[in-house]
Design a protein around this motif. Structure first.
Motif, short mmCIF file in Angstrom:
data_model
loop_
_atom_site.label_atom_id
_atom_site.label_comp_id
_atom_site.label_asym_id
_atom_site.label_seq_id
_atom_site.Cartn_x
_atom_site.Cartn_y
_atom_site.Cartn_z
N ASP A 1 77.98 42.40 86.98
CA ASP A 1 76.61 42.68 87.42
C ASP A 1 75.70 42.74 86.21
O ASP A 1 76.09 42.37 85.09
CB ASP A 1 76.55 43.96 88.27
CG ASP A 1 76.82 45.24 87.48
OD1 ASP A 1 76.87 45.20 86.24
OD2 ASP A 1 77.01 46.30 88.13
N GLY A 2 74.47 43.22 86.39
CA GLY A 2 73.48 43.17 85.30
C GLY A 2 73.51 44.32 84.33
O GLY A 2 72.69 44.36 83.41
N ARG A 3 74.43 45.26 84.49
CA ARG A 3 74.48 46.40 83.58
C ARG A 3 74.69 45.94 82.14
O ARG A 3 75.46 45.01 81.89
CB ARG A 3 75.62 47.35 83.97
CG ARG A 3 75.44 48.01 85.32
CD ARG A 3 76.73 48.65 85.80
NE ARG A 3 76.65 48.88 87.22
CZ ARG A 3 76.23 50.03 87.77
NH1 ARG A 3 75.92 51.05 87.00
NH2 ARG A 3 76.15 50.14 89.08
N THR B 1 77.35 38.25 91.85
CA THR B 1 77.41 39.31 92.85
C THR B 1 78.87 39.52 93.22
O THR B 1 79.70 38.63 93.04
CB THR B 1 76.61 38.94 94.11
OG1 THR B 1 77.36 38.01 94.91
CG2 THR B 1 75.26 38.32 93.74
N THR B 2 79.18 40.69 93.75
CA THR B 2 80.55 40.94 94.19
C THR B 2 81.01 39.94 95.24
O THR B 2 82.10 39.36 95.12
CB THR B 2 80.69 42.39 94.71
OG1 THR B 2 80.56 43.28 93.58
CG2 THR B 2 82.03 42.62 95.38
N ASP C 1 71.65 46.55 96.24
CA ASP C 1 72.25 47.35 95.18
C ASP C 1 72.62 46.42 94.01
O ASP C 1 72.48 45.20 94.11
CB ASP C 1 73.45 48.14 95.71
CG ASP C 1 74.57 47.27 96.24
OD1 ASP C 1 74.31 46.09 96.54
OD2 ASP C 1 75.71 47.75 96.35
N PRO C 2 73.08 46.97 92.88
CA PRO C 2 73.29 46.14 91.69
C PRO C 2 74.31 45.00 91.82
O PRO C 2 74.21 44.02 91.10
CB PRO C 2 73.75 47.15 90.63
CG PRO C 2 73.08 48.42 91.04
CD PRO C 2 73.14 48.41 92.53
N ASP C 3 75.29 45.12 92.73
CA ASP C 3 76.26 44.03 92.87
C ASP C 3 76.08 43.25 94.18
O ASP C 3 76.88 42.40 94.52
CB ASP C 3 77.70 44.53 92.73
CG ASP C 3 78.15 45.42 93.87
OD1 ASP C 3 77.32 46.16 94.41
OD2 ASP C 3 79.35 45.38 94.23
#
Length: 461
Positions: A55-57, A85-86, A251-253
């Motif tokens: 993800d973008g973290r 993405t997941t 959400d983030p993923d």
């Protein structure tokens, strides 16, 4: 410092003592155990191939390097799909006929967290039994690294989000033409992670005009990343300001999606699955699956038109397992997670968006406030509290307090007070907390029920 191992994968906070937080050592340990699990699960293969996404973290970028080195040192070939993405990782596993894959993400957790979501060769999350085996392997720490002659190879594929989108658009149920004709104008909050790339790309492929906020995937989460009302104040203001038809946040993923109406009102994460199930069931009647913590509105909808409804413990693996058992046509969770088996057995915000837009377009761009009026009107209170020893001390008291009421103990405890009123108390799979969900036809009543539970917990602490 937190490190959580569950059927949702491995995740934890960053920094602190090894074994009590998510550290580089944990990444090596659990990813090595995962490879040992794969070799036991899929025996007698000369070569193994894994998909790797992130993800973008900010921490996902450098943790990815550590994962690649670990896999290569174990003789595993890696297809690195990069920022992703997941659900895209799941799609890539299927397309590449890979032996599994890992997504570097802590999903809806804040940016001081990270983690590993692990897949089997069907592009689905590992089962509870698979994780038990993996954790047992990790505890023993007996890993077989290869000689320099057998180091694994790495190839990069940067086009998998687009491949994922193309696969969604090709689904018979998705009507690109009707979406294009609707000329939607949509505000997207990508929480500065993978959704900032994936969601606008999907929408533009469907002929939608997009207004982007927080779509730079630099990992700077400008608000708490869980897509719930209190975290989405900005997009709720931006939608009416830009005179958009709706807003979309993920959400983030990108395995959860929620919607905002043209008036800036939050549609509600619980009504993502309700509205999409409504669309699916209008095309075909079949079983529907969700979780014990999901709104009664989905059960009302399903049973109201003669579709069997099933509930499971919270967690994607539980929903998927039941969906396969009953041959469900749609499933998911009340947190905005949609599982459409026509694409893949796994939560997928992108397919959820495409299904939702097809439905709204076919209803002549019905406003989300009017759409919501079609469904049962429930109020859900969602509380959480940190409390490590609640199982032994607290649950016994709750059982006594509500003696005589119908109860379900398959995931914490769910108490059915009335046919349309319930309490669900359970330990989270993704955080070191207890979740308390209550639902009723009255907001005041729902809040009262959750406050009563919190009082009981605090008294025992």
């Amino acid at each position: 410092m937190v490190l959580i191992k569950s059927s949702s994968g491995i995740r934890g906070t960053l920094g602190g003592e090894n074994g009590k937080s998510f550290s580089p050592i944990d990444i090596i340990k659990f990813s090595s155990a995962y490879i040992s699990w794969i070799r036991k699960k899929y025996k007698n293969k000369k070569e193994y191939v894994l998909i790797l996404g992130r993800d973008g973290r900010k921490t996902s970028t450098f943790f990815k390097k550590l994962l690649i080195i670990t896999f290569q040192s174990l003789g595993i070939n890696v297809i690195d799909i990069g920022l992703s993405t997941t659900p895209t990782v799941g799609i890539a596993i299927i397309n590449e006929k890979a032996d599994g894959g890992i997504m570097l993400t802590a999903s809806h957790n804040t940016k001081n967290w990270n983690g590993l979501k692990m897949f089997n060769n069907y592009g689905e999350f590992l089962s509870e039994n698979d994780y038990k085996m993996l954790f047992n392997i990790a505890d023993k720490e007996r890993f077989n690294f290869v000689s320099y002659k057998k180091i694994g190879n790495v190839v990069e594929r940067k086009d998998y989000i687009q491949k994922h989108i193309d696969k969604i658009i090709s689904l018979p149920i998705i009507d690109k033409n009707v979406i294009e004709k609707a000329k939607f104008k949509i505000v997207v909050d990508g929480i500065n992670s993978a959704g900032g790339i994936a969601v606008p790309l999907l929408l533009k492929s469907l002929g939608v005009s997009v207004i982007e906020i927080h779509c730079n995937p630099n990992g700077d989460f400008v608000h708490k990343p869980e897509p719930i009302k209190k975290n989405l104040i900005e997009i709720c203001k931006k939608v009416p300001k830009y005179k958009a038809d709706m807003g979309i946040s993920v959400d983030p993923d990108v395995d959860r999606v929620v919607f905002v109406g043209n008036n800036g009102n939050f549609f509600g994460e619980e009504y993502t699955i309700v509205s999409i199930a409504d669309f699916i069931l209008k095309n075909k009647i079949g079983p529907v699956v969700s979780t014990l913590s999901s709104s009664q509105a989905l059960k009302d909808l399903s049973e109201g038109i003669g579709a069997p409804y099933y509930s499971t413990p919270v967690g994607e693996v539980h929903v998927v397992k039941k969906m396969k058992e009953v041959n469900a046509i749609i499933g998911g969770e009340g947190n905005g997670g949609i599982i459409y088996p026509g694409l893949r057995y796994g939560r997928d915000a992108l397919v959820g968006i495409a299904l939702f837009l097809t439905y709204i377009a076919k209803l002549d761009k019905i406003s989300l406030s009017n759409l919501k009026k079609r469904y049962s009107n429930y109020y859900m209170s969602k509380k959480k509290i940190r409390y490590s020893s609640y199982k032994k001390i607290f649950l016994n008291k709750i059982v006594k307090k509500y003696k005589g009421k119908k109860m379900d103990f398959s995931d914490g405890i769910k108490i059915y007070l009335l046919s349309n009123e319930w309490i669900h108390i359970r330990q989270s799979n993704t955080e070191n907390i207890i979740r308390i969900h209550t639902e009723s036809t009255s907001k005041k009543r729902s809040e009262f029920l959750s406050k009563e539970i919190l009082k009981d917990i605090i008294k025992k602490k």
